[in-house]
Every structure is written in structure tokens, then in C-alpha cells.
Design a protein around this motif. Sequence first.
Motif, mmCIF file in Angstrom:
data_model
loop_
_atom_site.group_PDB
_atom_site.id
_atom_site.type_symbol
_atom_site.label_atom_id
_atom_site.label_comp_id
_atom_site.label_asym_id
_atom_site.label_seq_id
_atom_site.Cartn_x
_atom_site.Cartn_y
_atom_site.Cartn_z
ATOM 1 N N LEU A 111 1.256 -0.855 -0.014
ATOM 2 C CA LEU A 111 0.455 -0.147 -0.087
ATOM 3 C C LEU A 111 0.648 1.367 -0.208
ATOM 4 O O LEU A 111 0.825 2.552 -0.834
ATOM 5 C CB LEU A 111 -1.176 -0.323 1.340
ATOM 6 N N LYS A 112 1.685 1.450 0.558
ATOM 7 C CA LYS A 112 2.524 2.340 0.833
ATOM 8 C C LYS A 112 3.688 2.669 -0.508
ATOM 9 O O LYS A 112 3.774 4.106 -1.081
ATOM 10 C CB LYS A 112 4.054 2.637 1.563
ATOM 11 N N THR A 113 3.934 1.497 -1.185
ATOM 12 C CA THR A 113 4.625 2.078 -2.584
ATOM 13 C C THR A 113 3.304 2.146 -3.547
ATOM 14 O O THR A 113 3.871 3.165 -4.559
ATOM 15 C CB THR A 113 4.688 0.510 -3.623
ATOM 16 N N LEU A 114 2.260 2.212 -3.612
ATOM 17 C CA LEU A 114 1.064 2.128 -4.169
ATOM 18 C C LEU A 114 0.681 3.796 -4.737
ATOM 19 O O LEU A 114 0.717 4.178 -5.307
ATOM 20 C CB LEU A 114 -0.521 1.236 -3.609
ATOM 21 N N ASP A 129 -6.079 9.304 -7.828
ATOM 22 C CA ASP A 129 -5.944 8.744 -8.296
ATOM 23 C C ASP A 129 -6.391 6.802 -7.502
ATOM 24 O O ASP A 129 -6.352 6.067 -8.874
ATOM 25 C CB ASP A 129 -4.552 8.411 -8.475
ATOM 26 N N LEU A 130 -6.561 6.500 -6.780
ATOM 27 C CA LEU A 130 -6.475 5.371 -6.185
ATOM 28 C C LEU A 130 -8.205 4.751 -5.931
ATOM 29 O O LEU A 130 -8.463 3.290 -5.051
ATOM 30 C CB LEU A 130 -5.674 5.004 -4.947
ATOM 31 N N HIS A 131 -8.768 5.613 -5.282
ATOM 32 C CA HIS A 131 -10.156 5.477 -5.151
ATOM 33 C C HIS A 131 -10.812 4.273 -5.894
ATOM 34 O O HIS A 131 -10.692 4.664 -7.660
ATOM 35 C CB HIS A 131 -11.503 6.520 -4.668
ATOM 36 N N ASN A 132 -11.371 3.031 -5.645
ATOM 37 C CA ASN A 132 -11.751 2.003 -7.145
ATOM 38 C C ASN A 132 -11.056 1.080 -7.518
ATOM 39 O O ASN A 132 -11.073 0.664 -8.144
ATOM 40 C CB ASN A 132 -12.685 2.516 -7.258
ATOM 41 N N TYR A 133 -9.500 1.975 -6.747
ATOM 42 C CA TYR A 133 -8.120 1.026 -7.427
ATOM 43 C C TYR A 133 -8.872 -0.397 -7.191
ATOM 44 O O TYR A 133 -8.374 -1.237 -6.074
ATOM 45 C CB TYR A 133 -6.697 1.220 -6.648
ATOM 46 N N ASN A 134 -8.297 -1.833 -8.073
ATOM 47 C CA ASN A 134 -8.607 -2.952 -7.970
ATOM 48 C C ASN A 134 -7.055 -3.566 -7.602
ATOM 49 O O ASN A 134 -6.604 -3.839 -8.179
ATOM 50 C CB ASN A 134 -8.510 -3.384 -9.641
ATOM 51 N N LEU A 135 -7.471 -3.895 -6.649
ATOM 52 C CA LEU A 135 -6.065 -4.435 -5.730
ATOM 53 C C LEU A 135 -5.967 -5.936 -6.011
ATOM 54 O O LEU A 135 -5.276 -6.790 -5.093
ATOM 55 C CB LEU A 135 -6.417 -4.798 -3.972
ATOM 56 N N GLY A 136 -6.795 -6.920 -6.338
ATOM 57 C CA GLY A 136 -6.744 -7.976 -7.337
ATOM 58 C C GLY A 136 -7.824 -8.990 -6.510
ATOM 59 O O GLY A 136 -8.251 -8.616 -4.967
ATOM 60 N N ASP A 137 -7.915 -9.886 -6.300
ATOM 61 C CA ASP A 137 -9.417 -11.027 -5.731
ATOM 62 C C ASP A 137 -10.854 -10.075 -5.746
ATOM 63 O O ASP A 137 -11.693 -10.036 -4.959
ATOM 64 C CB ASP A 137 -9.162 -11.472 -4.494
ATOM 65 N N ASN A 138 -10.792 -9.454 -6.996
ATOM 66 C CA ASN A 138 -12.173 -7.945 -7.431
ATOM 67 C C ASN A 138 -11.914 -7.221 -5.818
ATOM 68 O O ASN A 138 -13.517 -6.997 -5.197
ATOM 69 C CB ASN A 138 -13.909 -9.521 -6.701
ATOM 70 N N HIS A 139 -11.165 -7.210 -4.877
ATOM 71 C CA HIS A 139 -11.413 -6.179 -3.876
ATOM 72 C C HIS A 139 -11.031 -5.125 -4.749
ATOM 73 O O HIS A 139 -9.986 -4.609 -4.484
ATOM 74 C CB HIS A 139 -10.228 -6.112 -2.838
ATOM 75 N N HIS A 140 -11.792 -3.054 -4.734
ATOM 76 C CA HIS A 140 -11.384 -2.219 -4.765
ATOM 77 C C HIS A 140 -11.189 -1.906 -3.633
ATOM 78 O O HIS A 140 -12.774 -1.402 -2.944
ATOM 79 C CB HIS A 140 -12.999 -1.908 -5.940
ATOM 80 N N LEU A 141 -10.218 -1.065 -3.542
ATOM 81 C CA LEU A 141 -10.259 0.012 -2.643
ATOM 82 C C LEU A 141 -10.566 1.226 -2.586
ATOM 83 O O LEU A 141 -10.875 1.698 -2.971
ATOM 84 C CB LEU A 141 -8.791 0.615 -2.784
ATOM 85 N N ARG A 142 -11.422 1.070 -1.162
ATOM 86 C CA ARG A 142 -12.207 2.669 -0.626
ATOM 87 C C ARG A 142 -11.202 3.562 0.091
ATOM 88 O O ARG A 142 -10.598 3.211 0.216
ATOM 89 C CB ARG A 142 -13.360 2.464 -0.245
ATOM 90 N N VAL A 143 -11.700 4.880 -1.216
ATOM 91 C CA VAL A 143 -10.296 6.045 0.194
ATOM 92 C C VAL A 143 -11.168 6.862 0.719
ATOM 93 O O VAL A 143 -12.336 7.855 -0.798
ATOM 94 C CB VAL A 143 -9.314 5.982 -1.292
ATOM 95 N N SER A 144 -11.158 7.143 1.815
ATOM 96 C CA SER A 144 -11.731 8.892 2.159
ATOM 97 C C SER A 144 -11.480 9.634 3.172
ATOM 98 O O SER A 144 -9.878 8.682 3.713
ATOM 99 C CB SER A 144 -13.080 8.102 2.728
#
Length: 550
Positions: A490-493, A529-544
Motif C-alpha cells: 500500500l505504501k508503494t502504491l 488516483d486510487l479510490h476504486n483501485y483494483n487490488l485483485g480478488d475483486n477487491h476495489h480499494l475505497r479511499v476517503s
Amino acid sequence: MDGIVTDVAVGVKRGSDELLSSSLYNSPNSSISGMVVTANGNDNKKLRVEDRMDCAPSRVLHIRKLPNEVSETEVIALGLPFGKVTNILMLKGKNQAFLELGSEEAAITMVNYYTAVTPHVRNVPVFIQYSNHKELKTDSALNQRAQAVLQAVTAVQSASTPMSGTAVSECALTPAQSPVLRIIIDNMFYPVTLDVLQQIFSKFGTVLKIITFTKNNQFQALLQFSDPMNAQQAKLALDGQNIYNACCTLRIDFSKLVNLNVKYNNDKSRDYTRPELPAGDGQPAMDPSVTAAFNKDSSLLGTPSGMVSPYSSGGAFSSSLSFGQTGGALSPLSAAAAAAAAAGRVALSGVSHSNSGVLLVSNLNEEMVTPQSLFTLFGVYGDAQRVKILYNKKDSALIQMADGNQAQLAMSHLNGQKMYGKIIRVTLSKHQTVQLPREGLDDQGLTKDFTNSPLHRFKKPGSKNFQNIFPPSATLHLSNIPQTITEEDLKTLFENSGGTVKAFKFFQDHKMALLQMSTVEEAIQALIDLHNYNLGDNHHLRVSFSKSTI
């Protein structure tokens, strides 16, 4: 119905007949006269009830259609903001009450206010009209409980102690020890600001200082009155009430503190006796327009100068003064309060003054901005429906939110923030909607319709997202993280989005985390840039944005 005489003892229903039939209640042209109610079981003290339209003003008011289990405290609370309540007669079997105020002027103010804004008790609309009786004479032996509560309220108003031996279980009134109230906001559907609290509580006395903070994941405030009696009156009238319709419920207790030490005047704390205090590092200073707005006579009750009618086309902050467990909001806000609330970052219950929910965003970085990036950022504060970057002025865009509340909220949080290196300006637009391009016309992708987007945060009623709306901050809240993703991943992302990660912390379940960027601008960029980013396994990152720090 003329000539009906009914015995009344508080809390006891004597007979099943209704004082006033529902058809009479509901008829706008009903002329109710000849109704006689005995206050003490005989015919010597009769209260004649007439329709408000036919009855001269009186300091005795007749309240109808009360809920079954209503308490004396709740009925007294209806009149308390308008002045001293001097007597009360409860007709519990009839779902009615008579309330006597200290002056005819106070009664007129109360009736005029409740004519425009229907009062609620326990989420039930009640009806208030003048009685043609000029004073309320009650048999104290049959009205003991109501008199006990009334004596307690009188003790508060006159700064004396309640009579010894008087049991007041309903409101548990004791002499106030502190002028400081501790306020907790439950069900915070919209943010509540220091200025809105000042507007509401100043009805009950001079507010000297306010400090707001978050504790146990709840918005709280400490508010100091000039007099402990004012604090007790405010607690009696406001505890359990909603600031906005069906949300933002006030929970009020006395603080153990007797004085607040305020070091800064900003949107988190305020000392109204020391306007020269600094704003403090990183905090917005008190906006002069806010100060000016609240120096005006913009009382919550009555009809102050600049009050916006709930039925006008321009700016309906519609709500009702509610004295029940649940129900409507405390009152319509005046135009001055509305301006102050907007400056203080708050959404108002009702529609924005443009009545449309369309925002104009200017000073955008036209080389970088896209409809998608605006949708993602403004989507933190509401469901953006359509986005149009202006064809002939590409540093400006129109954004249509789902309603005026969301537009107001997005404007108050995002105006003045940095996006792609430029400070953006957000104002309410005169446009009612954002027009889509005509079919077959290529507008270079400058207009996009997001109405059916699956990424709307607020489509689901009662969503937790409503409780987690915060100003842009360097700390981001991440959720929907799969177990396979590590802290380093996550830090790298996030560093790849063009910023520096200063701190990181996983929650216990590993599904959520806090991540702190070095600046608010970097956090805004990372969210876009990263809200709804696909982290794999159909997990879309939620950012707020988060209110917390690491």
C-alpha cells in the motif's frame, strides 16, 4: 358538541368521547365554540376553547393531538423558548393540554411561529391555538404532577431551587452547578459546526465559549454560558432534539468543568469574549462574514430579518421545531445563519439557494483535469450525477450533485483546496441542470453522465458513509483491503501517485487502514488516483478522508 362538560384529572381518562372530533381538527374552516372543559371536576372553572381564527390572542394556549404518553416536561418545552411558562393543565385522556405563558406577547410569538412551522412532539404533529380564557385556573390537588414539573422549571427560570419535597422524576431538575454543557451529536447525517451550535444555544442566554472535538468516534462540544441557569434552560429544552430533520440529535449533560480555557479562535474553538485571539497553526481563522452574520438579530425562533420562508423558491431550509424523542429539526435557519453555516462547513437541511445542486468549479488545471477526476473528488461529499468541463473555458467545470445539500457540502469542503497544483474555487451555479451534448455531437469527452455509476457513496439510505464525511486531510482512510496486501504494498502504491507516505497503520482486522501523506494536496491526489483501485480478488480499494491522525 356545545355544552359538553367533562371531568379532568391529570393522567386519568374519564370517558371515551373526544373533546374535538377529528373532522373538526382537520377542517380548515371549522369554527369551534361552546366547548367546555372543567379543570377541577366542577362547573365553576370552565375553559372555553375556540378556533384560533375566531379567538382573540391570549396568554393561555390550547394544544391538541398530543401523543398518548406525552410528559408534562415535553409540553412545557414547547413554550419554554418563547418565555416563562406560568401554568399547565394536562388532559391526558383527551391528548390535549392548556399552557399558560407569562405574557400575551410571548403567546402571540409562539402561535405565530407554530402557525408557519408545525410543532412535533415525539414525531407527531400537534396543533396550537389561543384559548379564549385569559388565565388558567387549576385545582392543584388534581394537577399535582404537572405543577411539580412547572415549579421545577420556574425554579430554573428564577434561579431558585425547587420546593423541598417536590419529586420531579421526569426532568430530574437540580440547581445547576456549572455553566458549561457537554454536547454529543448522535446520528450525524450532516456535519455540525461551532457556529451552528452558537446559533442554537444563544437563544437561551449569552454563549461565552465553545470548544469542539471528536472523542470515541463522536463529534462533541463543550459550551459555556454566562450563567448556570441559562445552561440548565438550554439542557431542558434541547436535550434529545434534532438540529436537522431526523438527524444530528443533541445529547446534553452538565460538564464537570466550570470554565473553558480557549487559546484559539477558529472553526474548532471560539472565545466570544476575546475576538483578538489567534487562529492557531493550520486552522482557518474566523471568517469576518460569520462574525457579521451572527452579530445580526437572527434568532432561531420567531421571524428575524432575512428569514427564508420554507415555501419560497429561493432557499428553503425547511424543518420543524420538534420537541419529541425523534422528529423534525430545531427550526428554519435564517439567511444570516445559512451564510455562516456555509462558511463554517455545514450542509443545511433543505435545498441550496440555487435550488438545483449544480456547482461551478473554476481555476482548474486544464492540462490535468478530467470529468472522472472531478467525479471522484466531489463524490466524497455527495453523488455527482453529471460533470461538464466547459468547452470554451477548460479551467472551469459544472458538476451536478444529487441535491442542494450535497452541493452545499461539497462547496464548503472543497472551495480553496489544491487540485493538480492549483487552488480551485467552488461556487453554486445558476444552472438548474448540466446538459448532456446532443446525440451525435462530439464534445471531446468533456461531458460525462455518472447517474448510473456504481461508485456513488450515498445512494443507500442510512449508509455509514453519511457519518464519515470529513474535510480534506493528509490522513486517508482505506477500506476493502484483501488479506494478501501488505503495508509495503500500500505504501508503494500511494507513493507512486506522486507523494510521500509519512505514516501507516492497519486496523485490527487488516481490512482497513489509515495512511498519512505529507500534505493535504498529496492526499487529494492519491484519493483521485486510487479510490476504486483494483487490488485483485475483486477487491476495489475505497479511499476517503479521515479525521484521525497516526
